[in-house]
Scaffold this motif. Structure first.
Motif, mmCIF file in Angstrom:
data_model
loop_
_atom_site.group_PDB
_atom_site.id
_atom_site.type_symbol
_atom_site.label_atom_id
_atom_site.label_comp_id
_atom_site.label_asym_id
_atom_site.label_seq_id
_atom_site.Cartn_x
_atom_site.Cartn_y
_atom_site.Cartn_z
ATOM 1 N N ARG A 206 -68.465 -14.948 63.275
ATOM 2 C CA ARG A 206 -69.093 -12.692 63.145
ATOM 3 C C ARG A 206 -70.171 -13.471 62.340
ATOM 4 O O ARG A 206 -70.925 -12.909 62.033
ATOM 5 C CB ARG A 206 -68.522 -11.975 63.676
ATOM 6 C CG ARG A 206 -67.690 -11.922 64.910
ATOM 7 C CD ARG A 206 -66.633 -10.393 65.101
ATOM 8 N NE ARG A 206 -67.424 -9.457 65.317
ATOM 9 C CZ ARG A 206 -68.289 -8.328 66.336
ATOM 10 N NH1 ARG A 206 -67.726 -8.927 67.283
ATOM 11 N NH2 ARG A 206 -69.504 -7.273 66.119
ATOM 12 N N LEU B 99 -73.665 -13.029 61.724
ATOM 13 C CA LEU B 99 -74.548 -11.859 61.253
ATOM 14 C C LEU B 99 -75.595 -12.304 59.956
ATOM 15 O O LEU B 99 -76.904 -12.120 60.053
ATOM 16 C CB LEU B 99 -73.777 -11.247 60.546
ATOM 17 C CG LEU B 99 -72.725 -9.521 61.389
ATOM 18 C CD1 LEU B 99 -72.019 -9.184 60.610
ATOM 19 C CD2 LEU B 99 -73.850 -9.315 62.491
ATOM 20 N N ASN C 248 -77.478 -1.525 58.520
ATOM 21 C CA ASN C 248 -77.014 -2.144 59.532
ATOM 22 C C ASN C 248 -76.019 -3.070 59.387
ATOM 23 O O ASN C 248 -74.145 -3.139 58.983
ATOM 24 C CB ASN C 248 -76.934 -1.353 60.783
ATOM 25 C CG ASN C 248 -75.512 -1.451 61.618
ATOM 26 O OD1 ASN C 248 -75.338 -2.874 61.689
ATOM 27 N ND2 ASN C 248 -75.563 -0.757 62.105
ATOM 28 N N LEU C 249 -76.328 -4.749 59.240
ATOM 29 C CA LEU C 249 -75.871 -5.820 58.858
ATOM 30 C C LEU C 249 -75.226 -5.645 57.742
ATOM 31 O O LEU C 249 -74.296 -6.193 57.655
ATOM 32 C CB LEU C 249 -76.495 -6.609 59.360
ATOM 33 C CG LEU C 249 -77.481 -7.177 60.710
ATOM 34 C CD1 LEU C 249 -78.406 -7.887 60.910
ATOM 35 C CD2 LEU C 249 -76.309 -7.092 61.663
ATOM 36 N N ARG D 289 -71.469 -4.054 58.010
ATOM 37 C CA ARG D 289 -70.650 -5.025 59.350
ATOM 38 C C ARG D 289 -70.380 -5.756 57.897
ATOM 39 O O ARG D 289 -69.557 -7.066 58.444
ATOM 40 C CB ARG D 289 -71.272 -5.267 59.783
ATOM 41 C CG ARG D 289 -71.919 -3.478 61.050
ATOM 42 C CD ARG D 289 -72.456 -4.183 62.099
ATOM 43 N NE ARG D 289 -72.006 -5.125 63.319
ATOM 44 C CZ ARG D 289 -72.965 -6.016 63.611
ATOM 45 N NH1 ARG D 289 -74.360 -6.221 64.131
ATOM 46 N NH2 ARG D 289 -72.311 -7.341 64.928
ATOM 47 N N LEU E 201 -67.315 -5.063 56.621
ATOM 48 C CA LEU E 201 -66.253 -5.192 57.171
ATOM 49 C C LEU E 201 -65.251 -6.300 57.090
ATOM 50 O O LEU E 201 -64.742 -6.451 56.785
ATOM 51 C CB LEU E 201 -66.029 -4.584 58.203
ATOM 52 C CG LEU E 201 -67.058 -2.396 58.294
ATOM 53 C CD1 LEU E 201 -67.155 -2.256 58.737
ATOM 54 C CD2 LEU E 201 -65.466 -2.117 57.512
ATOM 55 N N GLU F 5 -65.879 -2.497 62.749
ATOM 56 C CA GLU F 5 -66.739 -3.471 62.377
ATOM 57 C C GLU F 5 -67.204 -3.330 64.432
ATOM 58 O O GLU F 5 -68.191 -3.180 64.611
ATOM 59 C CB GLU F 5 -67.000 -4.888 62.190
ATOM 60 C CG GLU F 5 -67.942 -5.270 62.626
ATOM 61 C CD GLU F 5 -68.342 -6.455 63.098
ATOM 62 O OE1 GLU F 5 -69.773 -6.991 62.835
ATOM 63 O OE2 GLU F 5 -67.380 -6.357 63.955
ATOM 64 N N ILE G 71 -69.256 -0.074 64.963
ATOM 65 C CA ILE G 71 -71.205 -0.402 64.111
ATOM 66 C C ILE G 71 -72.007 -1.088 64.758
ATOM 67 O O ILE G 71 -72.686 -0.698 65.131
ATOM 68 C CB ILE G 71 -70.493 -0.555 62.249
ATOM 69 C CG1 ILE G 71 -69.594 0.219 61.774
ATOM 70 C CG2 ILE G 71 -71.794 -1.342 62.173
ATOM 71 C CD1 ILE G 71 -69.503 -0.048 60.537
ATOM 72 N N SER G 72 -71.492 -1.680 65.308
ATOM 73 C CA SER G 72 -72.597 -3.105 66.285
ATOM 74 C C SER G 72 -72.749 -2.379 67.889
ATOM 75 O O SER G 72 -74.308 -3.146 67.820
ATOM 76 C CB SER G 72 -71.161 -4.446 66.764
ATOM 77 O OG SER G 72 -72.192 -5.350 66.824
#
Length: 134
Positions: free
Chosen positions: A25, A29, A54-55, A58, A61, A112, A115-116
């Motif tokens: 992940r 990202l 946003n990324l 993430r 996280l 996470e 949010i994704s």
């Protein structure tokens, strides 16, 4: 409750797979951020900047997911060492610590994912809005 050396060893396959998934992940990202950064540099699009922000959340996280997963693995190894040394009561506490670290890691993973999904919903809503205007 009796705890033996094999008890914490049972978590190794699960922890290894979790850490591998978290790393995948993270790498996905990282690649996406690099491409969005280039896109933002050429377009200055506010939506692209929002996606990058946003990324960023993430990534934090995922970093924490990896850290707590690693602490869980460390705790399992420490638990095995403590049990090997003959300290069963201490081993139970260390194993409990390992389980707690794994729970925190999984809770962060759930956050996470939420949010994704929210980010993807916003992207789809934007697509829907732009196609309705044509």
């Amino acid at each position: 409750m009796e705890i033996t050396l094999t008890t914490p060893a049972l978590l190794f396959p699960a922890l290894s797979l979790l850490l591998l998934a978290f790393t995948n992940r993270f790498l996905g990202l990282a690649n996406l951020i690099r491409s969005l950064k280039d896109r933002y540099a050429s377009t200055q699009n506010r939506l692209v900047y929002s996606q990058i922000e946003n990324l960023r959340v993430r990534l934090i996280l995922i970093r924490n997911m990896q850290a707590f997963g690693s602490l869980s693995m460390f705790g399992c190894v420490l638990c095995m060492f403590v049990l090997f040394a003959g300290y069963e009561t201490l081993g139970k506490y260390v194993f409990g610590f390992s389980l707690l670290m794994m729970l925190i890691s999984l809770a962060l993973a759930i956050r996470e994912i939420q949010i994704s999904v929210k980010a993807l919903e916003l992207e789809l809503d934007d697509l829907k809005g732009s196609s309705a205007g044509q």
